[in-house]
Structures are given as C-alpha cells and as structure tokens.
Design a protein around this motif. Structure first.
Motif, short mmCIF file in Angstrom:
data_model
loop_
_atom_site.label_atom_id
_atom_site.label_comp_id
_atom_site.label_asym_id
_atom_site.label_seq_id
_atom_site.Cartn_x
_atom_site.Cartn_y
_atom_site.Cartn_z
N VAL A 2 0.83 -1.20 0.00
CA VAL A 2 0.00 0.00 0.00
C VAL A 2 0.87 1.25 0.00
CG1 VAL A 2 -0.37 0.24 2.50
CG2 VAL A 2 -2.09 1.05 0.93
N ASP A 3 1.99 1.23 0.72
CA ASP A 3 2.87 2.41 0.77
C ASP A 3 3.40 2.76 -0.61
OD1 ASP A 3 2.48 2.63 3.50
OD2 ASP A 3 4.26 1.45 4.00
N GLN A 21 -5.49 8.12 5.33
CA GLN A 21 -5.55 6.67 5.49
C GLN A 21 -5.47 6.02 4.12
OE1 GLN A 21 -6.66 4.48 8.19
NE2 GLN A 21 -6.83 6.01 9.78
N ALA A 22 -4.98 4.79 4.07
CA ALA A 22 -4.96 4.05 2.81
C ALA A 22 -5.04 2.56 3.10
CB ALA A 22 -3.70 4.36 2.02
N ILE A 23 -5.72 1.83 2.21
CA ILE A 23 -5.80 0.38 2.30
C ILE A 23 -5.60 -0.21 0.91
CG2 ILE A 23 -7.23 0.25 4.39
CD1 ILE A 23 -9.67 -0.13 2.57
N ALA A 24 -5.05 -1.42 0.85
CA ALA A 24 -4.79 -2.07 -0.44
C ALA A 24 -5.61 -3.33 -0.58
CB ALA A 24 -3.30 -2.40 -0.55
N ILE A 97 -9.18 -7.42 0.63
CA ILE A 97 -8.44 -6.43 1.43
C ILE A 97 -8.04 -7.10 2.75
CG2 ILE A 97 -8.55 -4.18 2.56
CD1 ILE A 97 -10.86 -3.53 0.52
N GLN A 98 -6.76 -7.23 2.97
CA GLN A 98 -6.25 -7.89 4.18
C GLN A 98 -5.75 -6.89 5.22
OE1 GLN A 98 -6.43 -11.18 4.69
NE2 GLN A 98 -7.32 -11.52 2.67
N ASP A 99 -5.82 -5.63 4.92
CA ASP A 99 -5.27 -4.58 5.78
C ASP A 99 -5.98 -4.55 7.13
OD1 ASP A 99 -4.54 -1.96 6.86
OD2 ASP A 99 -3.76 -1.59 4.85
N LYS A 100 -5.21 -4.48 8.20
CA LYS A 100 -5.79 -4.43 9.55
C LYS A 100 -6.44 -3.08 9.85
CE LYS A 100 -1.39 -3.13 11.49
NZ LYS A 100 -0.10 -3.63 11.66
N ASN A 101 -6.21 -2.07 9.00
CA ASN A 101 -6.75 -0.73 9.22
C ASN A 101 -8.08 -0.49 8.51
OD1 ASN A 101 -4.46 0.02 10.74
ND2 ASN A 101 -3.35 0.48 8.87
N VAL A 102 -8.75 -1.54 8.05
CA VAL A 102 -9.99 -1.38 7.30
C VAL A 102 -11.03 -0.61 8.11
CG1 VAL A 102 -11.97 -2.61 6.31
CG2 VAL A 102 -9.66 -3.40 5.84
N LYS A 103 -11.20 -0.97 9.37
CA LYS A 103 -12.21 -0.31 10.21
C LYS A 103 -11.91 1.20 10.35
CE LYS A 103 -14.53 -0.45 14.62
NZ LYS A 103 -14.54 -0.91 15.98
N ASP A 104 -10.67 1.54 10.61
CA ASP A 104 -10.29 2.95 10.75
C ASP A 104 -10.49 3.70 9.44
OD1 ASP A 104 -9.57 2.50 13.38
OD2 ASP A 104 -7.43 2.24 12.93
N PHE A 105 -10.14 3.05 8.33
CA PHE A 105 -10.32 3.66 7.02
C PHE A 105 -11.79 3.97 6.76
CE2 PHE A 105 -11.24 3.35 2.51
CZ PHE A 105 -10.34 4.26 1.98
N ILE A 106 -12.66 2.99 6.99
CA ILE A 106 -14.10 3.17 6.77
C ILE A 106 -14.64 4.28 7.66
CG2 ILE A 106 -16.37 2.09 7.09
CD1 ILE A 106 -14.95 1.20 4.56
N GLU A 107 -14.23 4.31 8.91
CA GLU A 107 -14.69 5.37 9.83
C GLU A 107 -14.25 6.75 9.36
OE1 GLU A 107 -16.97 5.06 12.22
OE2 GLU A 107 -17.04 2.97 11.55
N GLU A 108 -13.04 6.84 8.84
CA GLU A 108 -12.54 8.12 8.32
C GLU A 108 -13.39 8.59 7.15
OE1 GLU A 108 -10.55 11.50 8.16
OE2 GLU A 108 -9.98 9.97 9.61
#
Length: 163
Positions: A2-3, A21-24, A97-108
C-alpha cells in the motif's frame, strides 16, 4: 504494498491534498477481453476518496469528492474484506483487502461523507445564496474538470429547483 501505491499516487493529488488513510486490495478489470484482477488501493485524503492502481503501462485513477459519496457497501469473507463506494451514479470496488486498518479507514471516510471538504471555511468567504453566483461557480467546476457533465447537470437542476 500500500505504501508503494500511495507514493505513486502522490503526483496525482491536488496541491494541499494530504493522505490520511490508505488500504490495499485487488480490483477486477478486463485485459484483452478477459477478466483479471490487479492490485489497487483506496486512499482517504483530507479532500477526496481516491482509487489508484498501477498498471504495467500507466495507471487507473478515480477521485470521489466526499460530498458525492452516497453509500458504502462492505463485507468480509475468507479471502478478506470487500468494499464498494457509490457516488454520482458511479461505483468503485475492491476485494481481498487484508489490511488491519480497514475499520479505521471506513470510519474516516464515513466521517467525511456528504461534506464539502474542498470548500473554503466560512470565515474565508461569505456564504453564497445567490443562485446566479452558484450557477457560475458550478460552471467553473465543470469547465476545470472537477465535475463531470452529469454531476454538473444534477447540481444545476438542484439550484434551479430552489429558485
């Protein structure tokens, strides 16, 4: 992964636009008439939601102003999360999408949906309630490519209906 995608996308962001935020994941596309999947990412900036994917030659890029995002569809399966965003009769989707930040991304993204993040703060300019001024500004947005013809027509119709 993702980076690297975010770094490649940076040159396509507007001045002053910052990645929050970013997710792949992967998205489906057609290559020579055959369905295939490619790596891509969703990027939440301070101004827009961006879909970006690097191709062998070139890239795919789609920008969604937060004010135009009408809904989010999401879920999770054994292969990972899947997310679709809907805006102005358009849809962009990613899966696996395997990113652990999915929840934070969606909330943003949810916290910014429906808000005009590209507008200047009210203290910078007085609110425009004159429909003629609104139509002129709308035309400028269309002429500069910020709005599509369809988005322009929808907004124009709304302004004229309020007259």
């Amino acid at each position: 992964k993702v980076d690297k995608l975010v770094q490649q996308c940076q040159e396509h962001l507007e001045p002053g636009e910052q990645v929050i935020q970013a997710i792949a994941g992967t998205y489906e596309t057609k290559i020579l008439g055959s369905n295939t999947v490619r790596a891509g990412c969703f990027i939440a900036t301070n101004k827009t939601l961006v879909f970006y994917a690097k191709k062998m030659i070139g890239y795919d890029l789609e920008v969604f102003p937060y004010e135009n995002i009408s809904s989010i569809e999401m879920g999770k399966s054994m292969m990972g999360h899947h997310i679709s965003f809907f805006a102005s009769n358009n849809k962009v989707s990613m899966k696996w999408i395997q990113d652990k930040n999915v929840k934070d991304f969606i909330e943003e993204v949810k916290s910014r949906m429906g808000k005009n993040t590209a507008a200047k703060p009210e203290s910078d300019s007085p609110a425009t309630s004159d429909p003629m001024d609104q139509l002129k500004k709308l035309k400028e947005l269309k002429d500069t490519g910020i709005l599509t013809e369809k988005e322009y027509d929808e907004k124009k119709k709304d302004i004229l209906a309020r007259m």
